[in-house]
Design an enzyme around this catalytic site. Structure first.
Site, PDB file in Angstrom:
ATOM      1  N   ASP A 108       0.854  -1.183   0.000  1.00 57.38           N
ATOM      2  CA  ASP A 108       0.000   0.000   0.000  1.00 57.38           C
ATOM      3  C   ASP A 108       0.898   1.244   0.000  1.00 57.38           C
ATOM      4  OD1 ASP A 108      -2.484   1.423   0.244  1.00 57.38           O
ATOM      5  OD2 ASP A 108      -1.960   1.814   2.333  1.00 57.38           O
ATOM      6  N   THR A 139      -2.784   5.833  -4.448  1.00 53.64           N
ATOM      7  CA  THR A 139      -1.665   6.595  -3.882  1.00 53.64           C
ATOM      8  C   THR A 139      -0.365   6.324  -4.645  1.00 53.64           C
ATOM      9  OG1 THR A 139      -1.396   4.817  -2.250  1.00 53.64           O
ATOM     10  CG2 THR A 139      -2.611   6.749  -1.558  1.00 53.64           C
ATOM     11  N   THR A 140      -0.123   5.075  -4.976  1.00 52.25           N
ATOM     12  CA  THR A 140       1.102   4.731  -5.713  1.00 52.25           C
ATOM     13  C   THR A 140       1.092   5.382  -7.088  1.00 52.25           C
ATOM     14  OG1 THR A 140       1.150   2.612  -4.557  1.00 52.25           O
ATOM     15  CG2 THR A 140       2.556   2.818  -6.484  1.00 52.25           C
ATOM     16  N   ASP A 157      -9.128   0.404   1.763  1.00 47.14           N
ATOM     17  CA  ASP A 157      -9.043   1.013   0.429  1.00 47.14           C
ATOM     18  C   ASP A 157     -10.274   0.668  -0.397  1.00 47.14           C
ATOM     19  OD1 ASP A 157      -6.643   2.143   1.021  1.00 47.14           O
ATOM     20  OD2 ASP A 157      -5.417   0.796  -0.188  1.00 47.14           O
TER      21      ASP A 157
END
Length: 544
Positions: free
Chosen positions: A56, A89-90, A382
């Site tokens: 994550d 997010t990545t 998520d």
């Protein structure tokens, strides 16, 4: 003339830009390998020796010991993405890093940073506009599509092995806490979704419960543990002997005096228990302690009591049962009590609490070990955010890099209408977006160049939803294949990445009072991207 102090450091012009870009790219490189279903995990060990195993993005960046001001600006991109969209997010951080890498090439061609910043801004606005044009509208009650969104979010994370069951639970939880507003929009209140975890069982035994789950034992073995229709008191006051605020000494001259002293304490506890009984409570969830003698009296009265309940659980019980959290037994009233059923599962050693008109649901996640459960919980959180965003926003996109390749194609067409050097920045922005399918292919062990060529060809033929299936290595309609992402998350990722990149590019002078770090310690830090002693990336080395 000396302006700066002896210990101060200054980096300016091209050196400052190179320093900042190197630091930001180092952060992006750290999480790139985690992107996609075939992404790898990171093991993070903190200074206390606690181990976190995850892929994550935001968790990795938060846990890493980063000691560089520019790198921390990039981490804010991940945190913003997590807060606003719940996932992606990545992607956001990786795009920010690639934008800066491409910007560096433009700066080396003597294109002014202001022109690059303007071009990136124009491209970002156009990209978000095109996302809305490409996005598919979704009915908030379309369970099949919402499950695909949840499964896509969980793929590649700890929740993947049981993603069909867990997607069912996630969609069920979101639908339980979704209400339709007066204007026809849908509002999802995830505050009313609680997550509890248990180790020692498989993830396939996870379940969704309407109500709350309290992982506590009754304070006394003789207490009843089953109530179909209970009056429940939520108490934020200890059922113990009240202690004096000041230090006191009591001199006792005879055993009778000691007995009177003990009797008085006993009366005090009896009074508290009597107040609970008079209020009509069958069950007491107490946030603080309960004296051993009070436990005995409560059991005698047939009242179930649970102590040391977490503050978050107390707030959730309030939503589930109604009523109020009482802070003073002397002021308790009938309306303060909640109503619902309470039952004990002796095998799992849990209390299940359901309200008459429950406004809360609990996801009970199970896993074999603590590390498995922790990663499962991150994946489920998520997925909850992503499904909630999809329900409230009502738009979805094809995943697998399909939207990025389509946006890149449209941005290159748009670049022809942009005058000046900003045109080159728009084209660089398009190239940066194609990082996503390239990295997806790399992480799956596929050839990224061949994959990108095939994807571009499919999109030139009008296949807007053509993306990469990393399991088969084929380019196909990923929407039909069930790889579906929320449009809002993609818009947010592009907006956050662009703003962060532009913020970094606008800096041409770094003036530091001491070592260029954010922690003010005297440790010698390695430079970011070979910048010598100009501040470092802290514990980046172990995670990259």
């Amino acid at each position: 003339m000396i302006i700066l102090g002896e210990d101060s450091q200054r980096v300016k012009d091209r050196d400052a830009q190179e320093y900042n870009i190197a630091a930001a790219r180092a952060v992006a490189e750290a999480v790139r390998s985690t992107l996609g279903p075939k992404g790898m995990d990171k093991m993070l060990v903190d200074s206390m020796g606690d181990v976190t195993i995850t892929n994550d993005g935001v968790t990795i960046l938060k846990e890493m010991d980063i000691d560089n001001p520019t790198a921390e600006m990039i981490i804010e991109v991940a945190e913003t993405q997590e807060d606003e969209a719940g996932d992606g997010t990545t992607t956001a951080v990786a795009i920010a890093g690639e934008l800066l890498k491409n910007a560096e090439d433009l700066l080396e061609q003597d294109i002014h940073p202001t022109a690059v910043i303007k071009g990136f801004h124009l491209a970002s606005e156009k990209a978000r506009e095109e996302i809305d044009n490409v996005a598919e509208r979704v009915d908030p009650e379309d369970e099949a599509l919402l499950k695909k969104v949840a499964e896509t979010s969980m793929t590649g994370k700890g929740a993947e092995l049981n993603k069909e069951l867990l997607a069912d639970l996630v969609v069920g939880a979101v639908q339980q806490v979704t209400v339709e507003a007066d204007d026809g929009s849908y509002v999802v209140d995830l505050e009313n979704v609680n997550i509890e975890t248990q180790t020692g069982r498989s993830a396939g035994e996870s379940e969704l419960l309407v109500g709350a789950v309290i992982d506590k034992d009754p304070v006394h073995d003789d207490m009843p543990v089953e109530f179909d229709d209970a009056e429940v008191l939520l108490l934020n006051e200890s059922i113990e002997v009240e202690e004096a605020n000041a230090d006191t000494q009591v001199n006792i001259e005879s055993p009778d005096q000691l007995q009177k002293f003990l009797d008085q304490e006993e009366e005090q506890l009896k009074k508290k228990v009597q107040q609970i009984k008079d209020a009509g409570a069958d069950v007491v969830f107490c946030q603080k302690g309960i004296d051993d003698l009070a436990q005995h009296y409560l059991a005698k009265e047939g009242i179930l009591a649970v102590r040391r309940v977490k503050k978050s659980d107390m707030k959730f019980l309030k939503n589930v049962l109604g009523g109020s959290i009482v802070t003073d037994l002397d002021s308790v009233e009938d309306g303060d009590l909640g109503h619902g059923s309470v039952r004990r599962d002796e095998e799992d050693e849990l209390f299940y609490v359901e309200g008459d008109d429950a406004h809360g649901v609990t996801l009970l996640l199970r896993g074999s070990t603590d590390h498995v459960v922790d990663e499962l919980e991150r994946g489920i959180e998520d997925a909850l955010d992503v499904v909630a965003t999809t329900v409230s926003d009502g738009r979805v996109l094809a995943g697998g890099g399909a939207i990025e390749v389509e946006l890149a194609s449209r941005l290159r067409d748009y670049a022809d209408s942009v005058s000046g050097r900003e045109q080159l920045a728009v084209e660089s922005f398009a190239d940066a977006l194609e990082l996503v399918p390239r990295v997806l292919a790399e992480n799956a062990g596929l050839d990224s160049i061949d994959t990108l060529v095939d994807l571009r060809a499919a999109h030139e033929d009008g296949e807007v939803r053509a993306g990469l299936n990393v399991f088969s290595g084929d380019v196909e309609d990923t929407f039909d294949a069930g790889i579906v992402e929320p449009a809002h998350a993609k818009e947010q990722a592009i907006a956050s990445a662009t703003e962060a990149a532009n913020l970094v590019l606008k800096i041409d002078d770094i003036i530091a009072a001491g070592d260029l770090s954010t922690e003010g310690d005297d440790e010698e830090m390695g430079g970011a991207g070979g910048m010598g002693g100009m501040g470092g990336m802290g514990g980046m080395g172990g995670a990259m």
